[in-house]
Design a protein around this motif. Sequence first.
Motif, PDB file in Angstrom:
ATOM      1  N   ARG A   1       5.578   5.888  76.450  1.00 40.08           N
ATOM      2  CA  ARG A   1       5.091   4.584  75.998  1.00 40.08           C
ATOM      3  C   ARG A   1       5.198   3.299  76.898  1.00 40.08           C
ATOM      4  N   LEU A   2       4.777   2.550  76.449  1.00 38.63           N
ATOM      5  CA  LEU A   2       4.566   1.336  77.725  1.00 38.63           C
ATOM      6  C   LEU A   2       5.956   0.617  77.777  1.00 38.63           C
TER       7      LEU A   2
ATOM      8  N   HIS B   1      16.197   1.080  74.025  1.00 42.68           N
ATOM      9  CA  HIS B   1      17.319  -0.013  73.947  1.00 42.68           C
ATOM     10  C   HIS B   1      17.337  -0.525  75.427  1.00 42.68           C
TER      11      HIS B   1
ATOM     12  N   ARG C   1      11.386  -4.334  67.686  1.00 41.68           N
ATOM     13  CA  ARG C   1      11.488  -4.214  66.005  1.00 41.68           C
ATOM     14  C   ARG C   1      11.532  -5.625  65.363  1.00 41.68           C
TER      15      ARG C   1
ATOM     16  N   GLY D   1       9.310  -1.483  78.016  1.00 43.56           N
ATOM     17  CA  GLY D   1       9.588  -3.092  78.161  1.00 43.56           C
ATOM     18  C   GLY D   1       8.382  -3.645  77.167  1.00 43.56           C
TER      19      GLY D   1
HETATM   20  N1  ACO Z   1       4.038   1.495  73.738  1.00 42.84           N
HETATM   21  C1  ACO Z   1       3.012   2.124  72.848  1.00 42.84           C
HETATM   22  N2  ACO Z   1       3.194   2.161  71.586  1.00 42.84           N
HETATM   23  C2  ACO Z   1       4.083   1.518  71.101  1.00 42.84           C
HETATM   24  C3  ACO Z   1       5.029   0.868  71.901  1.00 42.84           C
HETATM   25  C4  ACO Z   1       5.130   0.945  73.094  1.00 42.84           C
HETATM   26  N3  ACO Z   1       6.056   0.502  74.024  1.00 42.84           N
HETATM   27  N4  ACO Z   1       5.919   0.428  71.095  1.00 42.84           N
HETATM   28  C5  ACO Z   1       5.640   0.530  69.893  1.00 42.84           C
HETATM   29  N5  ACO Z   1       4.361   1.216  69.640  1.00 42.84           N
HETATM   30  C6  ACO Z   1       3.572   1.566  68.630  1.00 42.84           C
HETATM   31  C7  ACO Z   1       4.119   2.792  67.797  1.00 42.84           C
HETATM   32  O1  ACO Z   1       3.848   4.052  68.219  1.00 42.84           O
HETATM   33  C8  ACO Z   1       3.907   2.564  66.337  1.00 42.84           C
HETATM   34  O2  ACO Z   1       2.295   2.958  66.374  1.00 42.84           O
HETATM   35  P1  ACO Z   1       1.850   3.418  65.138  1.00 42.84           P
HETATM   36  O3  ACO Z   1       1.736   2.315  64.014  1.00 42.84           O
HETATM   37  O4  ACO Z   1       0.379   3.659  65.220  1.00 42.84           O
HETATM   38  O5  ACO Z   1       2.723   4.631  64.695  1.00 42.84           O
HETATM   39  C9  ACO Z   1       3.905   1.088  66.202  1.00 42.84           C
HETATM   40  O6  ACO Z   1       3.817   0.484  67.557  1.00 42.84           O
HETATM   41  C10 ACO Z   1       5.363   0.449  65.813  1.00 42.84           C
HETATM   42  O7  ACO Z   1       6.241   0.847  66.825  1.00 42.84           O
HETATM   43  P2  ACO Z   1       7.466   1.681  66.150  1.00 42.84           P
HETATM   44  O8  ACO Z   1       8.122   2.538  67.300  1.00 42.84           O
HETATM   45  O9  ACO Z   1       7.484   2.001  64.598  1.00 42.84           O
HETATM   46  O10 ACO Z   1       8.454   0.252  66.257  1.00 42.84           O
HETATM   47  P3  ACO Z   1       9.830   0.443  66.145  1.00 42.84           P
HETATM   48  O11 ACO Z   1      10.364  -1.164  65.635  1.00 42.84           O
HETATM   49  O12 ACO Z   1      10.628   1.425  65.420  1.00 42.84           O
HETATM   50  O13 ACO Z   1      10.378   0.366  67.676  1.00 42.84           O
HETATM   51  C11 ACO Z   1      10.781  -0.118  70.022  1.00 42.84           C
HETATM   52  C12 ACO Z   1      10.835  -0.438  68.694  1.00 42.84           C
HETATM   53  C13 ACO Z   1      11.702   1.119  70.045  1.00 42.84           C
HETATM   54  C14 ACO Z   1      11.311  -1.228  70.813  1.00 42.84           C
HETATM   55  C15 ACO Z   1       9.361   0.496  70.411  1.00 42.84           C
HETATM   56  O14 ACO Z   1       8.520  -0.698  70.437  1.00 42.84           O
HETATM   57  C16 ACO Z   1       9.422   0.989  71.820  1.00 42.84           C
HETATM   58  O15 ACO Z   1       9.684   2.207  72.121  1.00 42.84           O
HETATM   59  N6  ACO Z   1       9.394   0.197  73.096  1.00 42.84           N
HETATM   60  C17 ACO Z   1       9.453   0.711  74.190  1.00 42.84           C
HETATM   61  C18 ACO Z   1      10.823   0.719  74.666  1.00 42.84           C
HETATM   62  C19 ACO Z   1      11.495  -0.720  74.812  1.00 42.84           C
HETATM   63  O16 ACO Z   1      11.149  -1.300  75.723  1.00 42.84           O
HETATM   64  N7  ACO Z   1      12.911  -0.847  74.558  1.00 42.84           N
HETATM   65  C20 ACO Z   1      13.505  -1.876  74.715  1.00 42.84           C
HETATM   66  C21 ACO Z   1      13.462  -2.698  73.373  1.00 42.84           C
HETATM   67  S1  ACO Z   1      14.085  -4.189  73.436  1.00 42.84           S
HETATM   68  C22 ACO Z   1      15.836  -3.965  73.783  1.00 42.84           C
HETATM   69  O17 ACO Z   1      16.537  -3.112  73.239  1.00 42.84           O
HETATM   70  C23 ACO Z   1      16.555  -4.817  74.559  1.00 42.84           C
END
Ligand code: ACO
Length: 430
Positions: free
Chosen positions: A302-303, A265, A309, A305
């Motif tokens: 994970r990448l 987050h 969701r 940023g």
């Molecule tokens: N890097 C690589 N793969 C990713 C990333 C990422 N940053 N984000 C999502 N994915 C992939 C997941 O592995 C998943 O793949 P799969 O379908 O093969 O299993 C798919 O994309 C969907 O991702 P979920 O984790 O199921 O999506 P969710 O909605 O639960 O999570 C989140 C969203 C937490 C933001 C996620 O994209 C993430 O971890 N991002 C990196 C952290 C980040 O930047 N957070 C800030 C969010 S914005 C904010 O809160 C202000």
Amino acid sequence: MSEHTARIGLETGPYDTEVLQASVGNQGIDVRKLRPQTGYVTFDPGFANTAIAKSSITYIDGAAGQLLHRGYGIEDIAMNVSFLEVSYLLLYGKLPNVAELDAWNADISSHTMLNEEMRSFFDAFPRRAHPMAVLASATYAISTFYDVYRRPTRKQEIDAGARTLLAKMPTIAAWAYKKSIGEPYVYPNNDYSYVENFLHMMFSRPTEDLPIDPVIVKALNVLLILHADHEMNCSTATVRSVGSSRANMFASVAAGMGALWGPLHGGANQAVIEQLQAIHDDPDATIQSTIERAKDKNDEFRLMGFGHRVYTNYDPRAKVLAAFAQDVLDRMAMSDPLLDIARELEAAALADDYFVERKLFPNVDFYSGIIFRALGFPQRMFTVLFAIGRLPGWIAHWMEMNNDPDTRIMRPRQLYVGETARDYVPLDQR
Ligand code: ACO
């Protein structure tokens, strides 16, 4: 069946229910009577398909990459109004007129000081304490100076709580920072605007006042607005969850800060810069090897940023920030190699099937850290800056929840998959 009803077919027979209308966006299937009438519950980890409340504060169209606060587009308000105006908009549902804004600014300005006894509170933390821990603890701590243990019901008391939190949060944040670097705390100076005052308390010293740079003030104002609210995100849902037990606004907001701190987050803004810096510092790391690592399901990496969701398109806040990052660096006559790495990473990800298929785009945290860095903030303060920005959103949601007759204590159900009843075995027979 009418267009406003839905039917769920179950082994035991159909469950007919109402479809709740939204003014725009997803409509809701009312499942409130599902369990008592049928014995079934819905299964939705992470609440990805669950509306926890009706809300009229913020609307996101994730597919279109649109973000509206009380109906106003984020691109319009970010560039044209002050952070306190946006705070007023979120809390009270309308942009203030001149008289209302003057009164609001004056009201916030006159409450920026902390009780002097709070000095010893900051003194008690170790210097290495993460400022997010200090911020959340101080949010609880300042509540002890007010009679907030009961949930207030009078509008006047609620408004006073909101004003106290908004007015004092920059002071708390700046003092947490001063403590971490061993410098004397700087008191607020109410000749300054909200953002100027924060910069003053962060970077002035008793021996010399920081000259306030209007470029930095403008940039920080935009950044705070871009973080101001984002409907039912993890920290806001936490604020609502804690508030639903009738906990006071301070306790609810402090809990929201805990949720915000996590790297998935608001903690992502610090994590992004750490990731970009690691690529920069490691001669063996390349853009492509970073992308490959992010795609590897056997690697937790994970990448940072990237992904969201709700957005399946470019996060509109990241769009503003991507352009703004260069603008701020140019105006400050600076360059940052991390911005070049970020751009290359973005281009590589957006051209890669893995990210395209999953609709993963830069989110607000991808470029914000680069600007915070350029403005002179240390990495450990990035999530604190997010918290100052998100504060009016948390308060607006707490207020909305507090006034909503549909609010019930947040208490989800579970699918129990553990042991069924078994006989107790005395210790000597196990
Ligand atoms: N890097 C690589 N793969 C990713 C990333 C990422 N940053 N984000 C999502 N994915 C992939 C997941 O592995 C998943 O793949 P799969 O379908 O093969 O299993 C798919 O994309 C969907 O991702 P979920 O984790 O199921 O999506 P969710 O909605 O639960 O999570 C989140 C969203 C937490 C933001 C996620 O994209 C993430 O971890 N991002 C990196 C952290 C980040 O930047 N957070 C800030 C969010 S914005 C904010 O809160 C202000």
